[in-house]
Design an enzyme around this catalytic site. Sequence first.
Site, PDB file in Angstrom:
ATOM      1  N   TRP A  10       0.822  -1.223   0.000  1.00 54.22           N
ATOM      2  CA  TRP A  10       0.000   0.000   0.000  1.00 54.22           C
ATOM      3  C   TRP A  10       0.849   1.263   0.000  1.00 54.22           C
ATOM      4  CZ3 TRP A  10      -4.484  -0.949   4.121  1.00 54.22           C
ATOM      5  CH2 TRP A  10      -5.296  -1.992   3.671  1.00 54.22           C
ATOM      6  N   LYS A  11       2.129   1.146   0.230  1.00 53.57           N
ATOM      7  CA  LYS A  11       3.039   2.315   0.322  1.00 53.57           C
ATOM      8  C   LYS A  11       2.480   3.312   1.348  1.00 53.57           C
ATOM      9  CE  LYS A  11       4.268   1.426  -4.435  1.00 53.57           C
ATOM     10  NZ  LYS A  11       5.063   1.808  -5.557  1.00 53.57           N
ATOM     11  N   HIS A  98      12.908  -2.598  -1.168  1.00 57.23           N
ATOM     12  CA  HIS A  98      12.067  -2.023  -2.230  1.00 57.23           C
ATOM     13  C   HIS A  98      12.860  -0.904  -2.913  1.00 57.23           C
ATOM     14  CE1 HIS A  98       8.851   0.078  -4.279  1.00 57.23           C
ATOM     15  NE2 HIS A  98       8.164  -1.046  -4.197  1.00 57.23           N
ATOM     16  N   GLU A 100      12.083   1.938  -3.878  1.00 55.38           N
ATOM     17  CA  GLU A 100      11.861   3.289  -3.325  1.00 55.38           C
ATOM     18  C   GLU A 100      12.702   3.488  -2.070  1.00 55.38           C
ATOM     19  OE1 GLU A 100       7.572   3.083  -3.205  1.00 55.38           O
ATOM     20  OE2 GLU A 100       7.549   3.051  -5.395  1.00 55.38           O
ATOM     21  N   GLY A 176       5.042   1.597 -10.856  1.00 58.12           N
ATOM     22  CA  GLY A 176       4.202   2.792 -10.840  1.00 58.12           C
ATOM     23  C   GLY A 176       4.206   3.568 -12.142  1.00 58.12           C
ATOM     24  N   SER A 216       3.698  -2.542 -12.153  1.00 57.88           N
ATOM     25  CA  SER A 216       2.496  -2.260 -12.947  1.00 57.88           C
ATOM     26  C   SER A 216       1.706  -3.525 -13.293  1.00 57.88           C
ATOM     27  CB  SER A 216       2.850  -1.470 -14.215  1.00 57.88           C
ATOM     28  OG  SER A 216       3.424  -0.229 -13.864  1.00 57.88           O
ATOM     29  N   GLY A 237       1.560  -2.898  -6.320  1.00 55.60           N
ATOM     30  CA  GLY A 237       1.475  -1.575  -5.703  1.00 55.60           C
ATOM     31  C   GLY A 237       0.113  -0.953  -5.964  1.00 55.60           C
ATOM     32  N   GLY A 238       0.039  -0.123  -6.984  1.00 54.45           N
ATOM     33  CA  GLY A 238      -1.188   0.649  -7.273  1.00 54.45           C
ATOM     34  C   GLY A 238      -2.460  -0.196  -7.269  1.00 54.45           C
TER      35      GLY A 238
END
Length: 255
Positions: A10-11, A98, A100, A176, A216, A237-238
């Site tokens: 969910w970041k 990750h 990020e 993303g 993605s 992710g998204g």
Amino acid sequence: MRKNIVAGNWKMNLDHAAGLQLFAEILNLINNELKGNQEVVVCPPFVHISSLAQLLKANSTVSIGAQNCHHSDAGAYTGEISASMLKSSGASYVIIGHSERRAFFAEDDLVLAQKLDVVLKNELSPIFCIGETLEQRNAGTHFDVIESQLKEAAFHLSDDQFKKLVLAYEPVWAIGTGLTATPEQAQEVHAFIRSKVAEQYSAELANELTILYGGSCNPKNAAELFGQEDIDGGLIGGASLKAQDFVDIIKVFNS
Ligand code: PEP
């Protein structure tokens, strides 16, 4: 048998009420309808972990994961969270490495190796992320980058420790961005990762290892990606922020 896993990252999204609501929707949509051997992991922000864990029933196919943890057991590290805190809050997985975290928090192989150690010591399962940038792919160095990420951060682990890892191949250029690796590109790297693990440990261990694809991934492309021989699920992710999309991805393993 190799485990299939779909994990949602969910970041830094959703306040507490929205997080609880999304999780309840996911549980409701899953509603005991998983027919494969898939396991589901939801990785919310730290502050939601214990509330979400309380909604789980015993023997649930759903587990909770964290998105990071500190590399020390405890101490004067203001603002940080330890692996034992995560364990005692109800987490069973922790995402480590990750892209990020590597890019925005300067996490390097050395610190990631320490994080893997502390996560395993606390009997949590790391989801260890590796993957190349667009520049590295364009330069044709992606296999070298991935091999080095494995070697420097994870190959110091014993056989028994390494067995507890879940690996996630996440090409940075696909995270993303809406640019998904083709199933062939992803399969090529997953097979490469498995071959490196076989060289370092054993063919048997490599064959049992769960290797996720991330970048993605969505309900439209998941079936083709997960249909590849060496892709055992996804780190999402998204699409994990939309209950129906996330559960549609999980249900790819029903067919
Ligand atoms: C991720 O953050 O691990 C990820 C795969 O994100 P997305 O699915 O949004 O590309």
